[in-house]
Design a protein around this motif. Sequence first.
Motif, short mmCIF file in Angstrom:
data_model
loop_
_atom_site.label_atom_id
_atom_site.label_comp_id
_atom_site.label_asym_id
_atom_site.label_seq_id
_atom_site.Cartn_x
_atom_site.Cartn_y
_atom_site.Cartn_z
N ALA A 1 0.83 -1.22 0.00
CA ALA A 1 0.00 0.00 0.00
C ALA A 1 0.86 1.26 0.00
O ALA A 1 0.38 2.34 -0.34
CB ALA A 1 -0.93 0.00 1.20
N GLY A 2 2.12 1.14 0.39
CA GLY A 2 3.02 2.30 0.41
C GLY A 2 2.52 3.36 1.38
O GLY A 2 1.79 3.09 2.32
N GLY A 3 2.93 4.60 1.15
CA GLY A 3 2.38 5.72 1.93
C GLY A 3 3.14 6.08 3.18
O GLY A 3 2.75 6.98 3.91
N GLY A 4 4.23 5.35 3.47
CA GLY A 4 5.07 5.74 4.61
C GLY A 4 4.59 5.21 5.95
O GLY A 4 5.39 4.86 6.80
N ARG B 1 -3.43 4.28 8.85
CA ARG B 1 -3.87 5.41 8.04
C ARG B 1 -5.35 5.68 8.26
O ARG B 1 -6.09 4.81 8.69
CB ARG B 1 -3.54 5.18 6.57
CG ARG B 1 -2.04 5.36 6.40
CD ARG B 1 -1.53 5.11 5.05
NE ARG B 1 -2.23 5.77 3.98
CZ ARG B 1 -1.98 5.50 2.69
NH1 ARG B 1 -1.06 4.61 2.37
NH2 ARG B 1 -2.62 6.13 1.76
N ARG B 2 -5.72 6.92 7.98
CA ARG B 2 -7.09 7.35 8.27
C ARG B 2 -7.97 7.13 7.05
O ARG B 2 -7.55 7.35 5.91
CB ARG B 2 -7.07 8.82 8.66
CG ARG B 2 -8.36 9.34 9.24
CD ARG B 2 -8.16 10.72 9.83
NE ARG B 2 -7.51 11.61 8.89
CZ ARG B 2 -8.13 12.17 7.86
NH1 ARG B 2 -9.41 11.92 7.64
NH2 ARG B 2 -7.48 12.97 7.04
N ASP C 1 -8.38 -9.67 9.57
CA ASP C 1 -7.34 -8.75 9.08
C ASP C 1 -7.81 -7.32 9.29
O ASP C 1 -8.86 -6.94 8.78
CB ASP C 1 -7.13 -8.93 7.56
CG ASP C 1 -6.60 -10.29 7.20
OD1 ASP C 1 -5.98 -10.94 8.06
OD2 ASP C 1 -6.81 -10.71 6.03
N SER C 2 -6.97 -6.52 9.97
CA SER C 2 -7.36 -5.10 10.13
C SER C 2 -7.41 -4.40 8.78
O SER C 2 -8.04 -3.35 8.65
CB SER C 2 -6.38 -4.38 11.05
OG SER C 2 -5.09 -4.41 10.50
N ALA C 3 -6.76 -4.98 7.77
CA ALA C 3 -6.79 -4.37 6.44
C ALA C 3 -8.17 -4.51 5.78
O ALA C 3 -8.37 -4.01 4.67
CB ALA C 3 -5.72 -5.01 5.56
N ARG C 4 -9.09 -5.19 6.45
CA ARG C 4 -10.50 -5.24 5.99
C ARG C 4 -11.30 -4.45 7.00
O ARG C 4 -11.83 -5.00 7.97
CB ARG C 4 -11.00 -6.69 5.93
CG ARG C 4 -10.20 -7.57 5.00
CD ARG C 4 -10.73 -9.00 5.00
NE ARG C 4 -9.83 -9.87 4.26
CZ ARG C 4 -9.89 -10.07 2.94
NH1 ARG C 4 -10.83 -9.48 2.23
NH2 ARG C 4 -9.01 -10.84 2.35
N PRO C 5 -11.42 -3.14 6.80
CA PRO C 5 -11.94 -2.30 7.88
C PRO C 5 -13.44 -2.41 8.13
O PRO C 5 -13.89 -2.06 9.21
CB PRO C 5 -11.60 -0.87 7.44
CG PRO C 5 -10.99 -0.95 6.09
CD PRO C 5 -10.90 -2.36 5.66
N ALA D 1 -2.47 1.20 -2.72
CA ALA D 1 -2.81 2.58 -2.33
C ALA D 1 -4.22 2.97 -2.79
O ALA D 1 -4.98 3.62 -2.06
CB ALA D 1 -1.78 3.55 -2.89
N GLU D 2 -4.59 2.54 -4.00
CA GLU D 2 -5.88 2.99 -4.55
C GLU D 2 -7.08 2.33 -3.85
O GLU D 2 -8.23 2.74 -4.04
CB GLU D 2 -5.95 2.74 -6.07
CG GLU D 2 -5.76 1.29 -6.49
CD GLU D 2 -4.31 0.91 -6.73
OE1 GLU D 2 -3.40 1.58 -6.16
OE2 GLU D 2 -4.05 -0.06 -7.47
N ASP D 3 -6.81 1.31 -3.05
CA ASP D 3 -7.92 0.60 -2.38
C ASP D 3 -8.57 1.44 -1.27
O ASP D 3 -9.73 1.20 -0.92
CB ASP D 3 -7.43 -0.72 -1.77
CG ASP D 3 -6.97 -1.70 -2.85
OD1 ASP D 3 -7.38 -1.53 -4.01
OD2 ASP D 3 -6.19 -2.61 -2.52
N PHE D 4 -7.83 2.39 -0.71
CA PHE D 4 -8.40 3.19 0.39
C PHE D 4 -9.68 3.88 -0.08
O PHE D 4 -10.74 3.75 0.54
CB PHE D 4 -7.41 4.25 0.88
CG PHE D 4 -6.29 3.69 1.70
CD1 PHE D 4 -6.42 3.58 3.07
CD2 PHE D 4 -5.11 3.28 1.11
CE1 PHE D 4 -5.40 3.07 3.85
CE2 PHE D 4 -4.08 2.77 1.87
CZ PHE D 4 -4.22 2.65 3.24
#
Length: 396
Positions: A25-28, A34-35, A115-119, A223-226
């Motif tokens: 996802a990148g973004g640092g 991330r929000r 997975d926290s990546a599935r909010p 990144a574009e998934d947010f």
Amino acid sequence: MASINAQQVGTLTAILLAAGKGERAGGGVAKQYRRLGAHSVLAHAYASLRRIEGMGQIVVVIAEGEESNASAALASVEPSPLFVTGGAERRDSVRRAIDHLSQLGSPPSHVFVHDSARPFIPVEVGNRLLAALESGAAAAMPVLPVADTLVQGYENLAGEVVPRADLYRVQTPQVFRFNVLSAAHDGWDISRPATDDAQMVRAIGHGVVLVDGDQRLEKITMAEDFARIGGMNGIGPEYRTGTGYDVHRLVPGKPLWLCGLEIPHSHGLSGHSDADVAIHALVDAILGALAEGDIGQHFPPSDPEWRGAASWRFLEFARDRIAARHGRLVHADVTIICEAPKVGPHRDAMRDRLAEILSVSRDRISVKATTTEGLGFAGRREGIAAQASATILVGE
Ligand code: CTP
Ligand code: MG
């Protein structure tokens, strides 16, 4: 959905995985911190699990040294989260949480691994998983059918089409009887990769019930998934408009404050503060757009602290509320309604002053004036009225 059959299901726990690096996802900052809208990805995932009927303890698995990041990310939904330190692979992270739960005096009967990546867990998916547990399943997971044609590829040449009728994409949360999950991890050959827990449970001979998953439950990977996943769940930047209106009485021998400037005039406005009617209307417009009450609620006239107060302080407060909501003032329009003084000569100075207080450029601020043709209290010069609108982009 009927309430959970406690006899069948017993105590529910969740393992919320947030120990990954989020490299794709990148973004640092790792994606879970991330929000997305008003909350972090991790907070959304936590709140989603919390909404599952009967949910007890939620163990949050985080990378070493990330306690303060994780606490900050969860602060809006959970003041004292339970953290466990994860491992190098997802499987290690689950294992550490299982070990933690096993050490409890009475380990849970069932556990959700998520997975926290599935909010966002749609309530219906949670209910389907609970229904599977109620009917006695040792394991269940949400899946989605594969819609696209699948084909094998050899370099840049297409090979055989893969029949997709019985292929599914696997989501989380996956639910397990706790002792089954624990045994599956005990029995797993750790030299084999494992991308989820259901495959490990199958490997020790338990069936995994499939329930319908949901697109809204998709994982943030790139990144574009947010924006895409936020959008599917009704989260994204939105324009808000608020309006405000205020009146103060004109009295002789008082300074006249309008839009944060002292304007030379025979009369001034009376009120508890400096009575800057234009700023008061604008503050109400901003608070209205944010749906955060009105000026009187935040600065009660009964409070001696605000006696004679400069109204720019109220406007600074409104500016800070916009920032707290991750918002941006797009435009404000103020109309001052009076016979005198003439506003025209002061208009640009007023715009500059409001823009300065609000930390925006002058082209976002409009100040207008009108008379009422001698009619009413403004026409009789008994008072000055002001109205304002504010347009705010929130949740960017
Ligand atoms: N996860 C974990 N511990 C690990 C690896 C992953 O808890 N050692 C978690 C992630 O935080 C994520 C979930 O498992 O919520 C699914 O993993 P994935 O989507 O691959 O996330 P990351 O590993 O963080 O991302 P990437 O692979 O792009 O680095
Ligand atoms: Mg990964």
